[in-house]
Design an enzyme around this catalytic site. Structure first.
Site, mmCIF file in Angstrom:
data_model
loop_
_atom_site.group_PDB
_atom_site.id
_atom_site.type_symbol
_atom_site.label_atom_id
_atom_site.label_comp_id
_atom_site.label_asym_id
_atom_site.label_seq_id
_atom_site.Cartn_x
_atom_site.Cartn_y
_atom_site.Cartn_z
ATOM 1 N N GLU A 22 47.821 44.094 33.158
ATOM 2 C CA GLU A 22 48.990 43.615 33.895
ATOM 3 C C GLU A 22 49.481 42.254 33.367
ATOM 4 O OE1 GLU A 22 50.259 43.819 38.544
ATOM 5 O OE2 GLU A 22 48.447 42.707 38.104
ATOM 6 N N ALA A 44 40.764 39.851 40.355
ATOM 7 C CA ALA A 44 40.496 41.295 40.288
ATOM 8 C C ALA A 44 41.777 42.011 39.882
ATOM 9 C CB ALA A 44 40.001 41.814 41.642
ATOM 10 N N GLU A 89 43.705 46.055 40.346
ATOM 11 C CA GLU A 89 43.657 47.260 41.163
ATOM 12 C C GLU A 89 43.746 48.557 40.389
ATOM 13 O OE1 GLU A 89 48.095 45.929 41.170
ATOM 14 O OE2 GLU A 89 46.133 44.961 41.200
ATOM 15 N N ASN A 90 43.130 48.684 39.238
ATOM 16 C CA ASN A 90 43.166 49.944 38.497
ATOM 17 C C ASN A 90 42.629 51.070 39.383
ATOM 18 O OD1 ASN A 90 43.630 48.223 36.120
ATOM 19 N ND2 ASN A 90 41.434 47.833 36.252
ATOM 20 N N GLU A 97 42.264 44.456 46.795
ATOM 21 C CA GLU A 97 42.421 45.463 45.737
ATOM 22 C C GLU A 97 42.458 46.876 46.307
ATOM 23 O OE1 GLU A 97 43.226 44.285 42.869
ATOM 24 O OE2 GLU A 97 42.800 42.295 43.663
#
Length: 888
Positions: A142, A287, A289-290, A321
């Site tokens: 990202e 973190a 958020e995949n 997340e």
């Protein structure tokens, strides 16, 4: 490359032309353990439809003159095959783009190339563990770094399914967004294995993910209630060398509680099959958020003692997340203008989840008010602030909008929206949003549509006021008292937009609390009034005639987003009796009002520091206490007049010494005070003896455990004031060669107040490219420590190199360098006006001389200059403040 920075208009045109169906991606990571091999083979096959023009109908397919481009940022491109035809590399590879001409209705393109391993945390990051020499890989994309790993259409509204195949050493763990379809050894390459993963759901490129290496792993499963979906397999990963410190049971417990909470709340089953969580080294973010494979910074694996607040913050991040699985992954913003559609919601939902589904039910919103909103308040007063729904013209701007506005202000405004429309209507709207737009892309209009339907309110005016304007409202009560009763209370609103200079007055729904001192000394709320206020001035007749309180607290309960001022009587009460206020949220709001007044030079810095010294011992929440103590050091170092700092540091050092002995042995509060000693010691030579005694064991407060983290904090403080040298620090690193210790050691050696050491740090950071993202940040942190005179000679060098840094480094690394090296740790000279300081004058001249400088670079300079100007104005105001009591 001139075309790295994708423009919004280009993305919109490409989205109008294309419908992407599927990706088939092969990554060959078999040589990853060899540091001499800089890259890896990557192959992506993409099927997509195109709305072609100038068509000529044939028996085979429609062909035409429509063209588009793929994104790829890495090593050489070896082959491009479009619809069965080999394309000439020299004519189709254009910088970071691969041009595709003569598209058909249905198209297939295959690109083979060499991608490069990263040490900047962008793309496929490669890390060698200093403890055992093992190699670990993970991806981070990202907003637009999937193109560093495989050729693709890099924008969030061109969703597709992805099938990943990975070749890697056979003894590695290899994980992706989905489960493994098949895996087996490679007969042609002993010692290697091939993993083929099942296709993903329809998702954006930036949330695809691959993890590879000898990670330690744990598994579990979450069984939802009947009707809420199938069993969700769970897994967790971290480096083998820190596996003994990982607490999988606690992580899985929070994960299960979160999945149960959000599944019920959203009335929509978890949409991505499995739920893995990987804690990875040298991570640029908290973190990511995949879906199916969420990645976290491994600083959440506590290898040293952690406070309860740190565990709460980790839980908050886990649930933030998790909320993204719905807000962001299931439904994704069309372009980065609407980044808030995922980040503001996840920030709000993370705190809500902690408050409703974990052990920190009473503390979640306190920490939100204490830390997240403070971040937003600072960001929203900068000249570069922006609306929550931002005007993001390109990827560079998107990268910089992962900030306090998009996250914390957005979450605060959603909290205000909930107060306005009601929680039930808000959640009903969210549920309809998911059902209506599942696996699609949305914008502001789509969200307002479902919320308007659910609340039966026209939310257009609310959105215009709160989402499409910039700046923060300041609410100031004007109180008239007659014969011990409130005669009149008027709430004044100032809402200057720092960008436009216009007043952006907003409507607020809030509560005013009336607090009174009791006979036993307690400060308690006897009553409160809820009010809707708007415009520049709002009378509050409901308060007239009520007994005049000792504390009139505007925004009691923290329902709205605003800076709050205290009237004179209330400020006197707070500065004298804040420890008698038992309500933790009300107490936090009072501290926030004091801190904002200190930053605005309305409250002398010394008054704030003395209030912290006076009342911090009564603060039981370690997270709030940590913030107060950190703010106190900032008040001294940045806002206090230079001539008062030695006394103020002495006062704070004496408080630290007393509290280390008085705090309950082994408690979180004791650890927070010890960390303050380390922070204060970086600029306080008088702390050297105490720090040295703690390190060599001659000073041993009962219950204080000197673990790796605390030890290195002390070493850094000693180094910054000349109390430790290179040899001692190297010896300490040899005894503790962990990843965290390596970064801490780097900060310590660059903090040593030595001209040669500062020159070496500058060369490593600016002239070299060998430092990883984590070690670069550690170097910059140390460079900024020590006497300011050691850095004076670098001012002109800074302004001479920043344009080249921005042009030649990635956005992530360039941003760290430009911000981290800005010469802003300076003071006001006698007789000097703040605006006349040479650093500010030089910044203005650079901006004038470089009108065409990239917007992202200009933004950082404007923010750093504004932060410096605020500090200098406070120093100027504090020169006339009352003398500071001696520390003696």
């Amino acid at each position: 490359m001139s075309n790295v920075n994708l423009q919004r208009d280009e993305a919109a045109a490409r989205a109008a032309l294309l419908n992407v169906t599927a990706y088939d991606v092969l990554l060959d990571l078999r040589q990853a353990r060899n540091p001499a091999v800089p890259g890896f083979s990557t192959r992506s096959t993409i099927t997509f439809d195109a709305a072609v023009t100038d068509v000529a109908v044939t028996d085979a397919a429609r062909t035409g003159s429509s063209s588009t481009f793929l994104d790829f940022l890495g090593g050489p491109v070896h082959s491009v095959i479009l619809n069965g035809r080999e394309q000439p590399i020299d004519s189709v590879v254009d910088g970071a783009r691969i041009l595709l001409h003569n598209l058909q209705d249905r198209n297939t393109v295959t690109v083979e190339a060499t991608a490069l391993y990263s040490t900047t945390g962008e793309g496929l990051h490669r890390f060698q563990d200093p403890v055992d020499g093992q190699t670990y890989l993970y991806t981070q994309y990202e907003p637009a770094d999937a193109r560093r790993v495989f050729a693709n259409f890099e924008q969030p509204d061109l969703k597709a399914t992805f099938t990943f195949t990975v070749l890697a050493p056979q003894d590695w763990q290899v994980v992706s967004n989905t489960g493994v379809r098949r895996s087996g050894p490679m007969p042609s390459d002993a010692g290697s294995r091939q993993w083929e993963f099942t296709p993903t759901e329809c998702i954006s490129t930036y949330i695809t993910s691959v993890l590879a290496g000898p990670y330690a792993s744990w598994t579990d499963a979450w069984e939802p209630e009947s009707g809420q979906g199938p069993v969700v397999p769970l897994a967790a990963y971290c480096r083998a060398s820190i596996a003994d410190s990982f607490d999988p049971d606690r992580v899985f417990a929070t994960t299960k509680a979160g999945l149960a909470f959000f599944t019920r709340l959203f009335d929509y089953p978890y949409p991505f099959g499995k739920y893995d969580q990987a804690f990875v080294p040298e991570y640029n973010l908290g973190a990511m958020e995949n879906p199916g494979l969420v990645t976290f910074t491994e600083s959440y694996v506590y290898t040293s003692r952690a406070t309860d607040t740190q565990y709460q913050q980790r839980a908050n991040t886990l649930l933030h997340e998790m909320a993204h699985m719905w807000f962001g992954d299931l439904v994704t913003m069309r372009w980065w203008n609407d980044l808030w559609l995922k980040e503001s919601f996840a920030d709000y939902m993370g705190h809500l989840g902690v408050a409703e589904a974990t052990e920190w039910r009473e503390q979640s919103w306190v920490l939100f008010a204490n830390r997240r909103k403070s971040w937003a308040y600072v960001q929203d007063q900068l000249p570069t602030t922006h609306p929550i729904v931002a005007d993001v013209q390109d990827l560079e701007a998107a990268k910089q909008n992962f900030d306090g506005i998009t996250y914390a202000k957005g979450a605060s405004v959603l909290k205000q929206l909930v107060a306005y429309v009601g929680f039930d209507a808000f959640i009903t709207g969210a549920r309809n949003y998911f059902r209506r737009h599942a696996f699609g892309n949305t914008s502001l209009h789509d969200l307002l549509e479902v919320l308007t339907e659910a609340s039966k309110r026209d939310l257009g005016p609310w959105a215009q006021q709160w989402l499409q304007t910039s700046g923060i409202s300041t609410l100031t009560p004007e109180v008239e008292v007659h014969d011990g009763a409130l005669a009149a209370v008027t709430l004044r609103q100032d809402a200057l937009d720092p960008r436009t200079g216009r007043q952006e007055l907003r409507n607020h729904r809030l509560r005013i609390g009336l607090y009174f001192l009791q006979a036993d000394g307690a400060l308690v709320r006897r009553s409160s009034v809820e009010a809707d206020i708007g415009g520049a001035s709002t009378p509050l007749p409901a308060l007239s005639g009520q007994p005049a309180p000792d504390l009139l607290l505007v925004n009691d309960g923290d329902l709205t987003y605003a800076k709050v001022r205290l009237d004179a009587r209330s400020q006197h009460t707070v500065l004298a009796h804040l420890d008698r206020l038992a309500d933790p949220l009300a107490r936090t709001l009072c501290w926030s009002a004091l801190w904002n007044a200190t930053r605005d030079a309305l409250l002398p810095a010394a008054e704030y520091v003395l209030a912290v010294v006076r009342f911090a011992a009564a603060e039981a929440h370690p997270g709030v206490l940590q913030t107060l103590l950190t703010n106190a050091t900032v008040a001294i170092d940045r806002y206090a007049a230079a001539e008062s700092r030695e006394n103020l540091r002495g006062v704070l050092l004496r408080a630290v010494t007393d509290r280390l002995r008085a705090a309950r042995p082994g408690s979180d509060v004791q650890l927070v005070w010890a960390r303050l000693l380390a922070l204060l010691g970086r600029s306080t030579p008088a702390a050297r003896d105490l720090l040295a005694g703690l390190l060599d064991g001659t000073v041993q407060p009962a219950g204080l455990r000197l673990d790796s983290d605390l030890r290195w904090r002390f070493w850094q403080a000693l180094a910054a004031t000349g109390g430790a040298g290179q040899q001692e620090l190297d010896t300490a690193l040899a005894a503790d060669p962990s990843t965290a210790a390596r970064a801490a050691h780097r900060t310590a050696i660059t903090a040593i107040p030595d001209a040669g050491g500062k020159a070496a740090a500058w060369r490593d950071a600016v002239d070299g490219t060998d430092l990883s993202n984590e070690l670069l940040s550690a170097t910059l942190e140390g460079f900024r420590l020590g006497p300011p005179g050691l850095r004076t000679g670098y001012r002109e060098r800074y302004f001479a190199v920043i344009a080249g840094i921005w042009a030649n480094r990635s956005i992530e690394m360039a941003g760290r360098l430009v911000r981290g090296l800005y010469p802003g740790t300076v003071d006001l000279s006698p007789g000097q006006e703040p605006e006349q300081h040479p650093v500010l004058v030089r910044t203005d001249r650079w901006l004038e001389d470089h009108p065409g400088a990239p917007a992202g670079l200009r933004r950082i300079l404007l923010e750093e200059a504004d932060d410096l100007l605020r500090a200098l104005r406070a120093q100027h105001a504090n020169r006339s403040a009352a003398p500071v009591p001696s520390a003696g």
